[in-house]
Design an enzyme around this catalytic site. Sequence first.
Site, PDB file in Angstrom:
ATOM      1  N   ARG A   1       0.811  -1.213   0.000  1.00  0.00           N
ATOM      2  CA  ARG A   1       0.000   0.000   0.000  1.00  0.00           C
ATOM      3  C   ARG A   1       0.855   1.279   0.000  1.00  0.00           C
ATOM      4  O   ARG A   1       0.490   2.269   0.620  1.00  0.00           O
ATOM      5  CB  ARG A   1      -0.955   0.037   1.203  1.00  0.00           C
ATOM      6  CG  ARG A   1      -2.053  -0.999   1.150  1.00  0.00           C
ATOM      7  CD  ARG A   1      -3.139  -0.569   0.165  1.00  0.00           C
ATOM      8  NE  ARG A   1      -4.205  -1.563   0.118  1.00  0.00           N
ATOM      9  CZ  ARG A   1      -5.334  -1.479   0.835  1.00  0.00           C
ATOM     10  NH1 ARG A   1      -5.552  -0.440   1.584  1.00  0.00           N
ATOM     11  NH2 ARG A   1      -6.225  -2.407   0.743  1.00  0.00           N
TER      12      ARG A   1
ATOM     13  N   ARG B   1      -3.423   6.711   0.161  1.00  0.00           N
ATOM     14  CA  ARG B   1      -3.814   7.925   0.861  1.00  0.00           C
ATOM     15  C   ARG B   1      -2.736   8.588   1.713  1.00  0.00           C
ATOM     16  O   ARG B   1      -2.884   9.728   2.113  1.00  0.00           O
ATOM     17  CB  ARG B   1      -5.064   7.646   1.713  1.00  0.00           C
ATOM     18  CG  ARG B   1      -6.312   7.613   0.860  1.00  0.00           C
ATOM     19  CD  ARG B   1      -7.506   7.166   1.666  1.00  0.00           C
ATOM     20  NE  ARG B   1      -7.350   5.774   2.059  1.00  0.00           N
ATOM     21  CZ  ARG B   1      -8.270   5.063   2.708  1.00  0.00           C
ATOM     22  NH1 ARG B   1      -9.395   5.625   3.073  1.00  0.00           N
ATOM     23  NH2 ARG B   1      -8.065   3.799   3.000  1.00  0.00           N
TER      24      ARG B   1
ATOM     25  N   ARG C   1      -6.418  11.571  -7.399  1.00  0.00           N
ATOM     26  CA  ARG C   1      -7.687  10.847  -7.283  1.00  0.00           C
ATOM     27  C   ARG C   1      -8.911  11.753  -7.138  1.00  0.00           C
ATOM     28  O   ARG C   1     -10.034  11.257  -7.151  1.00  0.00           O
ATOM     29  CB  ARG C   1      -7.635   9.928  -6.054  1.00  0.00           C
ATOM     30  CG  ARG C   1      -6.976   8.575  -6.222  1.00  0.00           C
ATOM     31  CD  ARG C   1      -7.905   7.567  -6.894  1.00  0.00           C
ATOM     32  NE  ARG C   1      -9.277   7.687  -6.429  1.00  0.00           N
ATOM     33  CZ  ARG C   1      -9.771   7.130  -5.326  1.00  0.00           C
ATOM     34  NH1 ARG C   1      -9.020   6.365  -4.592  1.00  0.00           N
ATOM     35  NH2 ARG C   1     -11.034   7.307  -4.985  1.00  0.00           N
TER      36      ARG C   1
ATOM     37  N   ASP D   1      -6.632  -3.212  -7.406  1.00  0.00           N
ATOM     38  CA  ASP D   1      -7.218  -3.780  -6.197  1.00  0.00           C
ATOM     39  C   ASP D   1      -7.569  -5.230  -6.473  1.00  0.00           C
ATOM     40  O   ASP D   1      -7.772  -5.619  -7.634  1.00  0.00           O
ATOM     41  CB  ASP D   1      -8.469  -3.003  -5.773  1.00  0.00           C
ATOM     42  CG  ASP D   1      -8.868  -3.350  -4.345  1.00  0.00           C
ATOM     43  OD1 ASP D   1      -8.324  -2.742  -3.413  1.00  0.00           O
ATOM     44  OD2 ASP D   1      -9.691  -4.267  -4.163  1.00  0.00           O
TER      45      ASP D   1
ATOM     46  N   TYR E   1     -14.955 -11.833   0.588  1.00  0.00           N
ATOM     47  CA  TYR E   1     -15.753 -10.646   0.225  1.00  0.00           C
ATOM     48  C   TYR E   1     -17.013 -11.046  -0.531  1.00  0.00           C
ATOM     49  O   TYR E   1     -18.076 -10.457  -0.353  1.00  0.00           O
ATOM     50  CB  TYR E   1     -14.927  -9.683  -0.631  1.00  0.00           C
ATOM     51  CG  TYR E   1     -13.915  -8.888   0.179  1.00  0.00           C
ATOM     52  CD1 TYR E   1     -14.342  -7.865   1.028  1.00  0.00           C
ATOM     53  CD2 TYR E   1     -12.562  -9.157   0.104  1.00  0.00           C
ATOM     54  CE1 TYR E   1     -13.429  -7.146   1.776  1.00  0.00           C
ATOM     55  CE2 TYR E   1     -11.642  -8.443   0.847  1.00  0.00           C
ATOM     56  CZ  TYR E   1     -12.079  -7.437   1.689  1.00  0.00           C
ATOM     57  OH  TYR E   1     -11.179  -6.733   2.440  1.00  0.00           O
TER      58      TYR E   1
END
Length: 359
Positions: free
Chosen positions: A43, A47, A56, A92, A167
């Site tokens: 990662r 962010r 973004r 992702d 998921y």
Amino acid sequence: MSTAAVPALPAEHPLMDGRTAHSPLLRALRGERTGSRAVWFMRQAGRSLPEYRTAREGIGMLESCLRPDLASEITLQPVRRHQVDAAIFFSDIVVPLRLAGVDVDIVPGRGPVLGSPVRTPDDVAALPSLDDVDFTAIREAVALTVSQLGTTPLIGFAGAPFTLAAYMVEGGPSRDHLGPRTLMHADPETWRALTTWAADLSGAFLRAQIEAGASACQLFDSWAGSLSAADYEAHAAPASARAFGHVADLPVPRIHFGTGTSELLPAMHAAGATAVGVDYRLPLDEASRRLGGGVPLQGNIDPALLAAPWEVLEEHVRDVLRRGDSAPGHVVNLGHGVPPETDPTVLTRIVELVHEVPQ
Ligand code: CP3
């Protein structure tokens, strides 16, 4: 007529034309210990970087992943800023689900959410065919990225079938993954069909990235630690092996990572990995011992310490390097992803430290 085998990767692939074959990352993943250490962060794009937040702005997560220019720019940002030894493709684990036609979105602050969960034999039978999933946007983004990376290798990745299926069965993020853990026992046949489908999708996603220019790959089984070793071996490892099987003929190292996996490391290696990612819970010397001493490792700086005073973090990083020395090769990384609130200058400082310490 020549009977020579058709090369599995084109001659102009970065691993074949000499650009990345001798990079610190590839050397460490081959178990070589000469030259400088390799370091990157799971990662690393995201962010924690102001330039990521700017790029973004107003664009949804999945849309950013599917715009080759944007996905490529975001992949390159942490390499420029931190001088890490690898880029990880900005995407992702659920991007291939979207490309296959599954109704999925990534909800900010929450994670992947499906339009409807996949729980019954009928749900699984109704999953889209994987015969003609179009990975063009992925191939373009990867090609654009490696054309700018020079000697820095790109790592391609995919979600392991268990984590992806977790998921799908829950329809979104969950804490204990009760749905998938029930299903694998209550209806093993449906579970097997679902994880086989997920393995073929993730395998195709990995293969597309490698063929387009990735020099290594990583399978993320982030939630495998919710399984007992027996359940992992019976109900998760076979599908992970199938996913890796899609790229096993390519001359590219295969990293297998999960969290809470201290009891699963040998099984994760046996599933077809050439290197194992270790989370922050188990010291690397012990991880290496559990793997029989012959497996290159990746890890395992505790992400919690990124917010500690530098002296505390520095001592921890040095300890990780010392313990990592007991493995045949060591790729320095975190024990899980970069937390979004991380001060990015701390990551740059870790890269400088890792490059300074002789091995
Ligand atoms: O820099 C990199 O590591 C490459 C990019 C990457 C992302 N997701 C981008 C992303 C990678 C390798 C992943 C893998 C991924 N996605 C995993 C396995 C790794 C892990 O962290 O355990 C998992 C479980 C997912 C599913 C997922 N996607 C989650 C749990 C979340 C977080 C939800 C949130 O907003 O906190 C996402 C969204 C996501 N994937 C973001 C990024 C940069 C955040 C989206 C944003 O910036 O709005």
